[in-house]
Write an enzyme that holds these catalytic residues in place. Structure first.
Site, PDB file in Angstrom:
ATOM      1  N   ASP A  80      28.014  39.517  33.721  1.00  0.00           N
ATOM      2  CA  ASP A  80      27.793  38.108  34.034  1.00  0.00           C
ATOM      3  C   ASP A  80      26.286  37.800  34.056  1.00  0.00           C
ATOM      4  OD1 ASP A  80      26.863  39.268  36.316  1.00  0.00           O
ATOM      5  OD2 ASP A  80      28.541  38.598  37.576  1.00  0.00           O
TER       6      ASP A  80
ATOM      7  N   HIS B  13      30.508  38.020  27.885  1.00  0.00           N
ATOM      8  CA  HIS B  13      30.738  37.603  29.265  1.00  0.00           C
ATOM      9  C   HIS B  13      31.940  38.286  29.912  1.00  0.00           C
ATOM     10  CE1 HIS B  13      30.027  35.194  32.778  1.00  0.00           C
ATOM     11  NE2 HIS B  13      29.128  34.453  32.147  1.00  0.00           N
TER      12      HIS B  13
END
Lengths: 372, 324, 410
Positions: free
Chosen positions: C385, C381
């Site tokens: 995203d 992450h």
């Protein structure tokens, strides 16, 4: 390579005599005057005492060298050849006077009365100073050169403030005279009129560095003029002259007329310490020439000639010397180390919490070692 | 009565000399002039030249003779005129003053005090703004004290003069003119005790000497601007160090920093950081930070403000502590 | 009754370790008195005459002229007459005993504790714990205030946490008393290295997953329609999906990347070196198809087969196990639909491809049986995203559903 001696001491065996001293005074303008004679009042008993102290301290010195070669002392700084300079000087002190010696003054401190075994602790590795300064009024034998001269000045200043008629005497050498502290001590003593006597043993060498490389001044006594105090240069191998010169200085200090610098010209017959090799920097001939002016031998000769001592007395002194040497061997050879925990006990008046902790850690280590 | 720190020191010297006639005060310009900062003002006039006198310019001589005087039973309180000029005396201090009791196996104690104005922030020329406390604190046998307030200046100097071991008394010269309402004599706290100057919970700020004022200033701003309540601990005696007080505070807040003017590398703060890390490790939320001068020779007057730690740098460090 | 006393070689010069016997001044059998010189010793600094501390008869000379004696070793032994002072010697403690090594102390059984070590603070809300332990407690979901610390000053240690963990019922990795029927297998070699990498990935990478199912019916048809190639290898559905991955990654290059934890940088790559997880007897290895973006379906399929074979029989080159920029794991080979693979550090993502199974699907508003495959993308992450991850997997799914154009030239 030889150092100029006072003209009065010409030839190997002559010196003025048992009741006469000779020395050179430094004039205020900085010139060294001619040697002048002075009467010295030494009774027969005092003369015998001087001899005894010189002979005993020589025996102690020799035994210490042997003990060093046997590993009982880690190192030793011999004063052989300088007995007259050191014994003659301390003999001029009264009971309440203080002495500030260096590691070179085993002879002088022994003659002042410090127990020989306590005295040698510094060299035997048992403690940095083995005697109680207050018991003997002798400061610990100091190693960093000339630094103790300032201590002597401070003590003398304190005595003056308290109106105590005592004198502080300090020894240092031709090498130490080059240190800044030596100058500061001489200068401050002059400013405050401190009752100090500075006895500089000019033995010609600072380890291997000869006098001519130590300073361009022809005499260390001349520094006295530079700081406005009286200066004297004397044959350091003539115990009567040394005594006479230092006594004059001590009396001057005690009556409140301030400090004196006394330069005693002598010679270090042995090496700097037992870890030194003299063949690297001086000739055997030079040492041989100085042995011809051996302070103990020539004094003994004149004492015999003057009927002040006889064979019985000499033998008695020799026996006392052997007994002292035996005592040294007994106490110093194979001497056990002390309790290592003591290293925490005298750092401060009261152990700090941190020292308590460190002491406890060492305690654990010692116990663990015992148990294993 | 409102007194400056210099005035408090002067009063401490006078009161000690009156109470004990073995106390003598000397150094360069301390007699006739009363000291370049007037800390010894009036003492010679009142006590006479035997008790308070001037010396030649000879720092080794001042320290060495102080030893001799203490050996004889007096209590000398001598002055090194500035921090940078205490260095010629280091040999006497380290080789002898610190070691004499140990060398003589406890038979000789030296109850002497060496006063040294220290620290920067006064716009001075070179050699007049040094912070040499680490050299002294690192030397076994020395006791090192530094007051941060006028009250402590009086009390700690009196305690130091009465102490039976040699004391290096470091006076923060930039605070000489700090004023405090004082009712003399102030009771002397024992040598070896730190004190919590201001209670708090956010973080502990440990300071001594000139930085005590700075730390308290930072704490006020922290509270007003950030809502942080800083606990400020004044070390007072650098050696022996009161770790108990420091550990209690660090354990309570979980975050600690040390601030000193002296350079960072091998500075006094490193000792505190190491000790706190060892003793309070499990209670620390963050590493112990140090806010210090840079590792450079003290700079010239026009740029010294960039060298000296200030409230901003302390607050920055607290911010960093709070990131953990 | 005479005793033999050893005179040990002294340190003759402040830290010297040995000396050479220049000349003996006595012989064995000679009678000597105290302080009589017995030898001339040459050291680094000087030639020194050494006197005997003992009187008596010379028993042994411990070396010929020219020999070197170490400080502390016997130099000469003297037969002495027993006397009061000769008894009770402390063991010849030499001063200045040279700079040689001290005799090694036996190691203590337990470390000594500082008396002023950390002390528990009664008023503290939580027991003391190191930063490492506190972090671990958070990871394990253990409330530190419920743990008893067994470390210095009551500190909670790693071991205390593990005990608390097993107390809480979770699988414990701490020492447990060996029960009957337990076997311990140590992780070694490839397994150990893989375990370390996996653990690190698990700890360090903040990963998230996106998954969806795609209709692979057309892909399967296409596969059947492929002309027989010049090679013997068959093109597996997995190989087709690998080929489609390279297409999808060109559109979403953010996932073809590494994360450099030291510099906190995302490192993007232009070439696509596809890592393919291969199950072998020795464990899971990742074989790498280099520059997959330049390779046709045929080439990828061939290489896949060769690499997988080499990996399984252990002949694979080390170079072929390194340098992947994006890894794909074939869950279908285990017969499962998907899973959350563990990212192959320092890569940014790993794609899991499940089995292709016949499932009910909706086509033109009607329920129909179709070949369905599940894709699961686990991504770092910090690098991408949900938008990017979802976009990539959606695009890949589109390609799987309509692969014709993408592999038309292959």
């Amino acid at each position: 390579m030889s150092v100029e001696v006072s003209s009065a001491a010409s030839g190997p065996s002559s010196f003025p005599g048992l009741s006469q001293a000779a020395w050179q005074d430094v004039a205020a303008e900085g010139a060294l005057g001619a040697a002048t004679p002075h009467d010295v009042d030494l009774s027969a008993e005092q003369l015998r005492s001087l001899y005894r102290l010189m002979a005993l301290s020589r025996r102690v010195d020799r035994q210490a060298i042997n003990l060093t070669r046997q590993g009982a002392l880690g190192v030793f700084a011999s004063s052989q050849g300088q007995e007259a300079a050191q014994v003659g000087a301390v003999f001029a002190l009264e009971a309440d006077d203080w002495l500030f010696p260096t590691y070179r003054e085993t002879v002088g401190t022994f003659a002042r009365g410090v127990d020989v075994v306590e005295l040698l602790a510094l060299f035997s590795g048992s403690w940095h100073c083995g005697f109680d300064p207050y018991k003997y009024r002798v400061a610990p034998l100091t190693t960093p050169l000339a630094t103790q001269a300032l201590h002597a000045v401070g003590l003398a200043m304190a005595a003056r403030i308290k109106h105590d008629p005592i004198v502080a005497l300090t020894f240092f050498g031709d090498g130490a005279a080059s240190e800044g502290d030596a100058h500061e001590a001489l200068n401050m003593a002059g400013v405050y009129g401190a009752p100090v006597v500075f006895v500089v043993q000019n033995n010609g060498y600072a380890i291997s560095v000869p006098y001519r490389l130590q300073t361009k001044a022809s005499s260390i006594a001349l520094r006295a003029a530079g700081v406005g105090i009286p200066g004297i240069r004397v044959d350091g191998n003539d115990v009567v002259s040394v005594y006479g010169a230092v006594k004059t200085a001590v009396d001057r200090a005690r009556r409140g007329d301030g400090p004196t610098l006394v330069e005693a010209v002598t010679y270090r017959l042995e090496a700097h310490t037992t870890a030194d090799d003299t063949s690297r920097y001086r000739s055997d001939d030079e040492a041989t020439e100085w042995r011809g002016r051996d302070p103990v031998e020539r004094f003994l000769r004149v004492l015999r000639e003057g009927g002040v001592v006889d064979d019985a007395f000499v033998a008695e002194v020799e026996a006392e010397g052997e007994a002292t040497a035996a005592r040294m061997r007994d106490f110093l050879f194979d001497a056990p180390a002390g309790d290592p925990r003591e290293m925490f006990d005298h750092v401060y008046a009261a152990r700090t919490p941190q020292l308590d902790i460190e002491r406890a850690l060492l305690e654990q280590e010692l116990r663990a070692a015992e148990e294993s | 009565m409102e007194l400056t720190m210099a005035g408090a020191l002067n009063a401490a010297l006078r009161d000690s000399m009156r109470d004990d006639d073995s106390v003598v005060v000397y150094g360069e310009d301390v007699g006739r002039l009363g000291g370049v900062f007037r800390v010894t003002d009036g003492l010679q006039a009142e006590m006479g030249t035997d008790r308070c006198f001037d010396t030649p310019v000879a720092e080794a001589g001042i320290a060495g003779t102080a030893l001799g005087m203490a050996l004889y039973g007096l209590r000398p309180v001598v002055e090194m005129q500035f921090d940078g000029f205490s260095y010629p005396a280091l040999n006497q201090v380290i080789s002898h003053v610190a070691k004499y009791r140990n060398r003589t196996r406890g038979r000789v104690g030296l109850p002497l005090v060496i006063r040294i104005p220290y620290g920067g922030g006064i716009g001075a020329v070179e050699h007049h703004s040094e912070s040499p406390e680490a050299y002294y604190a690192h030397t076994a046998g020395l006791t090192v004290v530094s007051p941060g307030t006028p009250a402590d200046a009086y009390a700690l100097l009196r305690a130091s003069i009465a102490f039976d071991d040699p004391v290096i008394f470091l006076e923060p010269k930039r605070r000489y003119w700090l004023k405090e309402e004082l009712d003399l004599p102030v009771a002397a706290p024992p040598i070896g005790e730190a004190i919590v100057r201001r209670e708090g919970t956010t973080a502990t700020v440990i300071a001594y000497g000139p930085m005590v004022t700075t730390a308290l200033e930072a704490a006020t701003r922290a509270s007003d601007e950030q809502g942080w309540e800083l606990e400020v601990v004044d070390v007072r005696t650098l050696s022996p160090l009161d770790m108990g007080t420091l550990v209690a505070s660090a354990t309570k807040t979980g975050r600690a920093l040390v601030v000193h003017e002296a350079a960072r590398f091998v500075g006094y703060g490193a000792e505190i950081a190491a000790e706190l890390s060892e003793r309070a490790f499990g209670y620390l939320a963050a590493p112990v930070l140090r806010v210090t001068g840079f590792d450079v020779p003290y700079p010239s007057a026009k740029i010294e403000r960039h060298f000296l730690p200030d409230a901003d740098r302390i607050l920055d460090a607290v911010g960093r502590l709070l990131e953990y | 009754m005479p005793t033999i006393r050893d005179f040990l070689m002294p340190d003759l010069g402040e830290g010297l370790t040995e000396g050479e016997i220049n000349r003996w001044l006595v012989a064995e059998g000679d009678v000597v008195v105290v302080d009589q010189p017995v030898a001339e010793i040459t050291t680094e600094k000087a030639v020194v005459e050494v006197p005997t501390p003992f009187a008596g008869r010379v028993a042994t000379l411990h070396g010929a002229e020219g020999a070197t004696i170490t400080v502390g070793k016997p130099l000469i032994s003297i037969e002495v007459a027993v006397s009061a002072s000769a008894e009770g010697a402390s063991g010849n403690l030499l001063v200045g005993y040279g700079t040689s090594e001290a005799a090694p102390r036996s190691r203590r059984s337990a470390p000594l504790q500082r008396p002023d070590g950390p002390a528990p603070v009664a008023t503290a809300a939580m027991p003391p714990a190191s930063p490492l332990v506190r972090r671990r407690a958070i990871e394990l979901g253990i409330d530190l205030s419920t743990v008893t610390g067994s470390g210095p000053g009551g500190m909670v240690t790693q071991a205390d946490l593990e005990r608390a963990q097993s107390r809480d019922g979770a699988t414990s990795t701490s020492e447990q008393p060996a029960a009957a029927g337990t076997t311990r297998i140590a992780l070694t070699g490839v397994d150990r290295i893989a375990a370390e990498r996996l653990t690190r990935s698990h700890h360090e990478v903040p990963s998230a997953t996106a998954w969806l199912s795609a209709d692979a019916t057309r892909l399967m048809e296409l596969r059947a329609e492929l002309p027989a190639g010049s090679t013997d290898s068959s093109v597996t559905p997995f190989a087709i999906i690998l080929r489609l991955c390279t297409v999808a990654l060109r559109k979403f290059p953010r996932l073809n990347a590494h994360f450099d934890t030291e510099t906190n940088e995302v490192v993007r790559f232009t070439p696509i070196h596809l890592g393919v997880a291969v199950q072998t007897d020795r464990g899971l290895v990742v074989a790498v198809i280099r520059d997959a973006q330049t390779k046709s379906l045929r080439v990828i399929a061939d290489e896949l087969q060769v690499l997988a074979g080499a990996a399984r029989d252990g002949s694979i080159d080390a170079a072929d196990l390194r340098g992947s920029t994006f890894t794909v794991s074939n869950f279908g080979a285990f017969g499962v639909d998907g899973g959350t693979a563990i990212i192959n550090p320092p890569e940014a993502a790993i794609l899991g491809v499940g089995r292709i199974a016949t499932r009910p699907w909706v086509v033109d508003d009607q329920v129909a049986p179709r070949s369905v495959v599940e894709l699961s993308l686990v991504f770092d992450h910090r690098v991408a995203d949900g938008g990017v991850a979802g976009g990539f997997i959606r695009h890949l799914a589109d390609l799987i559903e309509t692969p014709d154009e993408a592999i038309a030239d292959d």
